[in-house]
Motif scaffolding. Structure first.
Motif, PDB file in Angstrom:
ATOM      1  N   UNK A 175     -48.153   7.386  -4.700  1.00 58.81           N
ATOM      2  CA  UNK A 175     -48.160   7.189  -2.520  1.00 58.81           C
ATOM      3  C   UNK A 175     -48.104   5.954  -2.288  1.00 58.81           C
ATOM      4  N   UNK A 176     -49.332   5.311  -3.163  1.00 58.84           N
ATOM      5  CA  UNK A 176     -50.171   3.905  -2.578  1.00 58.84           C
ATOM      6  C   UNK A 176     -48.670   2.847  -2.728  1.00 58.84           C
ATOM      7  N   UNK A 177     -48.363   3.036  -3.983  1.00 59.50           N
ATOM      8  CA  UNK A 177     -47.024   1.869  -3.632  1.00 59.50           C
ATOM      9  C   UNK A 177     -45.987   1.971  -2.963  1.00 59.50           C
ATOM     10  N   UNK A 178     -45.733   2.763  -2.322  1.00 59.34           N
ATOM     11  CA  UNK A 178     -44.901   2.700  -1.078  1.00 59.34           C
ATOM     12  C   UNK A 178     -46.075   1.976  -0.143  1.00 59.34           C
ATOM     13  N   UNK A 179     -47.344   2.326   0.316  1.00 58.19           N
ATOM     14  CA  UNK A 179     -48.141   1.775   1.350  1.00 58.19           C
ATOM     15  C   UNK A 179     -48.167  -0.158   0.825  1.00 58.19           C
ATOM     16  N   UNK A 220     -37.997  -5.135   3.357  1.00 60.55           N
ATOM     17  CA  UNK A 220     -38.588  -5.034   1.808  1.00 60.55           C
ATOM     18  C   UNK A 220     -39.064  -3.394   1.495  1.00 60.55           C
ATOM     19  N   UNK A 221     -38.986  -2.875   0.950  1.00 59.37           N
ATOM     20  CA  UNK A 221     -39.437  -1.095   2.072  1.00 59.37           C
ATOM     21  C   UNK A 221     -39.207  -0.529  -0.111  1.00 59.37           C
ATOM     22  N   UNK A 222     -39.905   1.231   0.455  1.00 59.89           N
ATOM     23  CA  UNK A 222     -39.328   1.603  -0.925  1.00 59.89           C
ATOM     24  C   UNK A 222     -39.269   3.128  -0.127  1.00 59.89           C
ATOM     25  N   UNK A 232     -31.694   3.258   1.464  1.00 58.03           N
ATOM     26  CA  UNK A 232     -32.579   4.436   1.354  1.00 58.03           C
ATOM     27  C   UNK A 232     -31.340   5.809   2.038  1.00 58.03           C
ATOM     28  N   UNK A 233     -31.316   5.269   3.010  1.00 57.41           N
ATOM     29  CA  UNK A 233     -30.326   6.399   3.974  1.00 57.41           C
ATOM     30  C   UNK A 233     -28.978   6.649   3.143  1.00 57.41           C
TER      31      UNK A 233
END
Length: 246
Positions: free
Chosen positions: A103-107, A87-89, A188-189
């Motif tokens: 920015x923080x949401x990604x971390x 899971x990632x964004x 994402x790619x």
């Protein structure tokens, strides 16, 4: 059937790269729990049957939700053997102007979500006599990409987290590795390969001359999850077709 009898969790497993990983694990005989915030189109259930695929609603940013994922997996399939932290964004934006919350949401999703999943899975992997943890990193963990500072930082941190976990968990028979995909045609790619202007810049950097496929990444994850990789630990497996970066 390299994963016959194994129970695998794939976070973000209902679409994109996560779905490709889940399909690869199922094709090798595993039972798979697809964890995500929304079920999406769970065609995997129709294809492989509910006795081999289970969807568990999960938000990796919420520790209680992640802990419920682990207990639900063991309740449904009886054990846990492999955790795939996929899971990632990414929220793009230049560091001087990007909203701090974005920015923080990604971390929170990429790095802290991976930590929550590993932390919660360890007792169950120990209970199974050992197992595999595989995190999904990125080619951008080691390559600068202006406008993607949160994503790059989160993936670089994941790789050091993987190495630290491998050192801590080796005595429990748990290996911890990562797969670092390059440009692939899903998840994402896909946004890159579908953008003609961006793709024109990227194509010349690929020794293979093409994007990778979700299946190629999925089969790499299967390798690390299988007995074929029993002596592979604390490793970052790059799956990028020979990616050059200037």
């Amino acid at each position: 059937m390299r994963l016959r009898g194994k129970v695998v969790i794939v976070t973000g497993g209902t679409r994109g790269l996560g779905r490709s990983i889940a399909e690869s694990a199922l094709a090798e005989g595993a039972k798979v729990v697809c964890a995500a915030r929304s079920a999406g189109e769970l065609a995997l259930v129709r294809e492989f049957g509910g006795d081999r695929v289970h969807f568990e609603p999960t938000d990796v940013r919420d520790l209680a939700s992640v802990e419920n994922l682990m207990t639900a997996t063991v309740r449904h399939f009886g054990r846990l053997d492999v955790l795939v932290c996929n899971a990632g964004m990414s929220n793009d934006g230049m560091i001087a102007t990007i909203d701090p919350e974005r920015w923080t949401e990604v971390i929170q999703t990429n790095l802290i979500g991976t930590y929550y999943c590993v932390r919660s899975a360890v007792p169950y992997l120990r209970g199974s006599g050992g197992g595999r943890i595989i995190a999904i990193s990125s080619a951008l963990s080691t390559r600068v990409s202006p406008g993607a500072s949160a994503y790059c930082a989160s993936k670089a941190a994941i790789e050091m987290f993987v190495r630290s976990c491998a050192a801590e968990l080796a005595g429990d028979g748990i290996t911890v590795n990562a797969v670092a995909p390059g440009f692939v045609d899903t998840g994402l790619g896909a946004r890159l390969s579908e953008n003609d202007l961006v793709w024109e810049q990227v194509a010349g950097r690929l020794l293979s001359g093409r994007s990778g496929t979700g299946d190629e990444v999925g089969r790499s994850v299967v390798f690390l999850a299988s007995d074929d990789a029993s002596y592979v630990n604390s490793h970052i497996l790059e799956v990028n077709g020979g990616l050059l970066w200037s």
